[in-house]
Design a protein around this motif. Sequence first.
Motif, PDB file in Angstrom:
ATOM      1  N   GLY A   1      14.202 -15.932 -39.424  1.00 49.18           N
ATOM      2  CA  GLY A   1      15.019 -15.134 -38.518  1.00 49.18           C
ATOM      3  C   GLY A   1      15.532 -13.871 -39.186  1.00 49.18           C
ATOM      4  N   ALA A   2      15.931 -13.985 -40.445  1.00 51.88           N
ATOM      5  CA  ALA A   2      16.426 -12.824 -41.183  1.00 51.88           C
ATOM      6  C   ALA A   2      15.323 -11.784 -41.371  1.00 51.88           C
ATOM      7  CB  ALA A   2      16.976 -13.266 -42.539  1.00 51.88           C
ATOM      8  N   ARG A   3      14.106 -12.276 -41.641  1.00 51.63           N
ATOM      9  CA  ARG A   3      12.992 -11.343 -41.828  1.00 51.63           C
ATOM     10  C   ARG A   3      12.705 -10.573 -40.555  1.00 51.63           C
ATOM     11  NH1 ARG A   3       8.105 -10.976 -40.357  1.00 51.63           N
ATOM     12  NH2 ARG A   3       7.981 -13.073 -39.466  1.00 51.63           N
ATOM     13  N   VAL A   4      12.670 -11.282 -39.414  1.00 56.31           N
ATOM     14  CA  VAL A   4      12.397 -10.629 -38.134  1.00 56.31           C
ATOM     15  C   VAL A   4      13.495  -9.624 -37.803  1.00 56.31           C
ATOM     16  CG1 VAL A   4      12.172 -10.976 -35.644  1.00 56.31           C
ATOM     17  CG2 VAL A   4      11.018 -12.513 -37.234  1.00 56.31           C
ATOM     18  N   ALA A   5      14.745 -10.020 -38.079  1.00 60.78           N
ATOM     19  CA  ALA A   5      15.859  -9.106 -37.826  1.00 60.78           C
ATOM     20  C   ALA A   5      15.687  -7.826 -38.642  1.00 60.78           C
ATOM     21  CB  ALA A   5      17.180  -9.783 -38.161  1.00 60.78           C
ATOM     22  N   ALA A   6      15.271  -7.982 -39.898  1.00 59.32           N
ATOM     23  CA  ALA A   6      15.065  -6.808 -40.752  1.00 59.32           C
ATOM     24  C   ALA A   6      13.909  -5.963 -40.239  1.00 59.32           C
ATOM     25  CB  ALA A   6      14.803  -7.259 -42.190  1.00 59.32           C
TER      26      ALA A   6
ATOM     27  N   HIS B   1       5.673   0.118 -30.982  1.00 57.00           N
ATOM     28  CA  HIS B   1       4.321  -0.370 -30.718  1.00 57.00           C
ATOM     29  C   HIS B   1       3.709  -0.960 -31.981  1.00 57.00           C
ATOM     30  CE1 HIS B   1      -0.160   0.410 -30.148  1.00 57.00           C
ATOM     31  NE2 HIS B   1       0.137  -0.616 -29.388  1.00 57.00           N
ATOM     32  N   ALA B   2       3.891  -0.269 -33.099  1.00 54.72           N
ATOM     33  CA  ALA B   2       3.342  -0.771 -34.367  1.00 54.72           C
ATOM     34  C   ALA B   2       3.954  -2.121 -34.713  1.00 54.72           C
ATOM     35  CB  ALA B   2       3.600   0.246 -35.477  1.00 54.72           C
ATOM     36  N   TRP B   3       5.267  -2.267 -34.494  1.00 53.02           N
ATOM     37  CA  TRP B   3       5.934  -3.551 -34.759  1.00 53.02           C
ATOM     38  C   TRP B   3       5.364  -4.638 -33.862  1.00 53.02           C
ATOM     39  CZ3 TRP B   3       8.908  -6.755 -31.604  1.00 53.02           C
ATOM     40  CH2 TRP B   3       9.602  -7.789 -32.264  1.00 53.02           C
ATOM     41  N   ALA B   4       5.140  -4.320 -32.580  1.00 50.63           N
ATOM     42  CA  ALA B   4       4.673  -5.318 -31.620  1.00 50.63           C
ATOM     43  C   ALA B   4       3.287  -5.849 -31.968  1.00 50.63           C
ATOM     44  CB  ALA B   4       4.674  -4.742 -30.210  1.00 50.63           C
ATOM     45  N   ILE B   5       2.403  -4.975 -32.439  1.00 50.53           N
ATOM     46  CA  ILE B   5       1.037  -5.430 -32.718  1.00 50.53           C
ATOM     47  C   ILE B   5       0.893  -6.014 -34.118  1.00 50.53           C
ATOM     48  CG2 ILE B   5       0.023  -3.784 -31.097  1.00 50.53           C
ATOM     49  CD1 ILE B   5      -0.788  -2.044 -33.446  1.00 50.53           C
ATOM     50  N   ALA B   6       1.863  -5.760 -34.994  1.00 46.79           N
ATOM     51  CA  ALA B   6       1.760  -6.245 -36.372  1.00 46.79           C
ATOM     52  C   ALA B   6       2.469  -7.572 -36.584  1.00 46.79           C
ATOM     53  CB  ALA B   6       2.329  -5.202 -37.332  1.00 46.79           C
ATOM     54  N   THR B   7       3.232  -8.027 -35.602  1.00 45.80           N
ATOM     55  CA  THR B   7       4.026  -9.238 -35.781  1.00 45.80           C
ATOM     56  C   THR B   7       3.692 -10.256 -34.705  1.00 45.80           C
ATOM     57  OG1 THR B   7       5.812  -8.293 -34.457  1.00 45.80           O
ATOM     58  CG2 THR B   7       5.948  -8.000 -36.835  1.00 45.80           C
TER      59      THR B   7
ATOM     60  N   GLY C   1       4.676 -14.736 -33.583  1.00 45.70           N
ATOM     61  CA  GLY C   1       5.411 -15.937 -33.928  1.00 45.70           C
ATOM     62  C   GLY C   1       6.617 -16.112 -33.022  1.00 45.70           C
ATOM     63  N   PRO C   2       7.250 -17.292 -33.073  1.00 50.17           N
ATOM     64  CA  PRO C   2       8.371 -17.593 -32.178  1.00 50.17           C
ATOM     65  C   PRO C   2       9.543 -16.623 -32.322  1.00 50.17           C
ATOM     66  CG  PRO C   2       7.558 -19.592 -33.238  1.00 50.17           C
ATOM     67  CD  PRO C   2       6.876 -18.444 -33.906  1.00 50.17           C
ATOM     68  N   ALA C   3       9.879 -16.239 -33.535  1.00 46.85           N
ATOM     69  CA  ALA C   3      11.022 -15.354 -33.735  1.00 46.85           C
ATOM     70  C   ALA C   3      10.754 -13.975 -33.153  1.00 46.85           C
ATOM     71  CB  ALA C   3      11.349 -15.247 -35.226  1.00 46.85           C
ATOM     72  N   GLU C   4       9.532 -13.473 -33.349  1.00 45.75           N
ATOM     73  CA  GLU C   4       9.174 -12.173 -32.793  1.00 45.75           C
ATOM     74  C   GLU C   4       9.149 -12.226 -31.269  1.00 45.75           C
ATOM     75  OE1 GLU C   4       7.681 -12.213 -36.948  1.00 45.75           O
ATOM     76  OE2 GLU C   4       7.573 -13.614 -35.272  1.00 45.75           O
ATOM     77  N   ALA C   5       8.624 -13.331 -30.727  1.00 43.00           N
ATOM     78  CA  ALA C   5       8.599 -13.490 -29.274  1.00 43.00           C
ATOM     79  C   ALA C   5      10.014 -13.497 -28.709  1.00 43.00           C
ATOM     80  CB  ALA C   5       7.869 -14.777 -28.892  1.00 43.00           C
TER      81      ALA C   5
END
Length: 291
Positions: free
Chosen positions: A4-9, A44-50, A52-56
């Motif tokens: 979760g911390a990684r996704v937040a960052a 857009h770059a974040w959306a296509i590069a990530t 998983g459940p946290a990103e979703a």
Amino acid sequence: MEEGARVAADRHLAGLDLERRALYTADELYDTADYAASYDGRAHAWAIATCGPAEALAEVLHDQAIDEALGAWVRERSVVGVMGGHAAERGSTAYAEAARLGSLLGARHVVATGGGPGAMEAANLGGRLAGLGPDTLDEALRRVAEVPSFRPSIDAWVAAARSALERAPDPRPTLGVPTWHYGHEPPNLFATAIAKYFRNALREAILLQVCDAGIVFLPGAGGTVQEIFQDACENYYATEEAVAPMVLVGRAYWTERLPAWPLLQALARGRPMERHVHLVDTVEEAAVLFA
């Protein structure tokens, strides 16, 4: 917790705001002259590069915030949708017709589109300049035509749009509802409010839902056909007072090239929606139905 911390960052680095209280403006999405480094490009770059459940979950939270902001924005506004092909280039007849339709509709309603290029951009442009006269619209069309497409350079395409924006220092409100699902297509700058979603299926449904005054369908391809019958399904099951007009522009196009009209007409027969579906030849005829 670490995930979760990684996704937040990561989403912080992308600049994503999961707790927005307002829709985007074009200046927020295009916050740098270099599109790749802009908020829109970073998201857009974040959306296509990530994945998983946290990103979703992050995408869901963002889109929920946009939902709430959009609901507040359309409240007390009469919204007419314009759907059509993204491939219409600036300077083409199809682009000019969509812009003229937006101008005619924008005199009484807020013009809403999918927020992308082509007919969507043109309709937002026309709606933004509604009431300023044909000469102002013609000059704006001339300026954007200097860069017909966002390919090969989004930056040049944006610069031409900014030149046209000088023609409307006090614009009428218009709405764009684009998606990062189609991140290769940049959002147009002529919507004064932009509800940009990560999840395209949600975006499609919401766009149709907010067009309470009805929708005009210009010639298009797969996406436009999908929108016609998605809207038709809602109207098919709606009560008389809840049916919103559907207007298809281009008699030959919708009866011969892509014969959506015969199926739509057959579907509507005997239903409350029957008298609310229309087939016309010109944008002027379409606009009269919303006067």
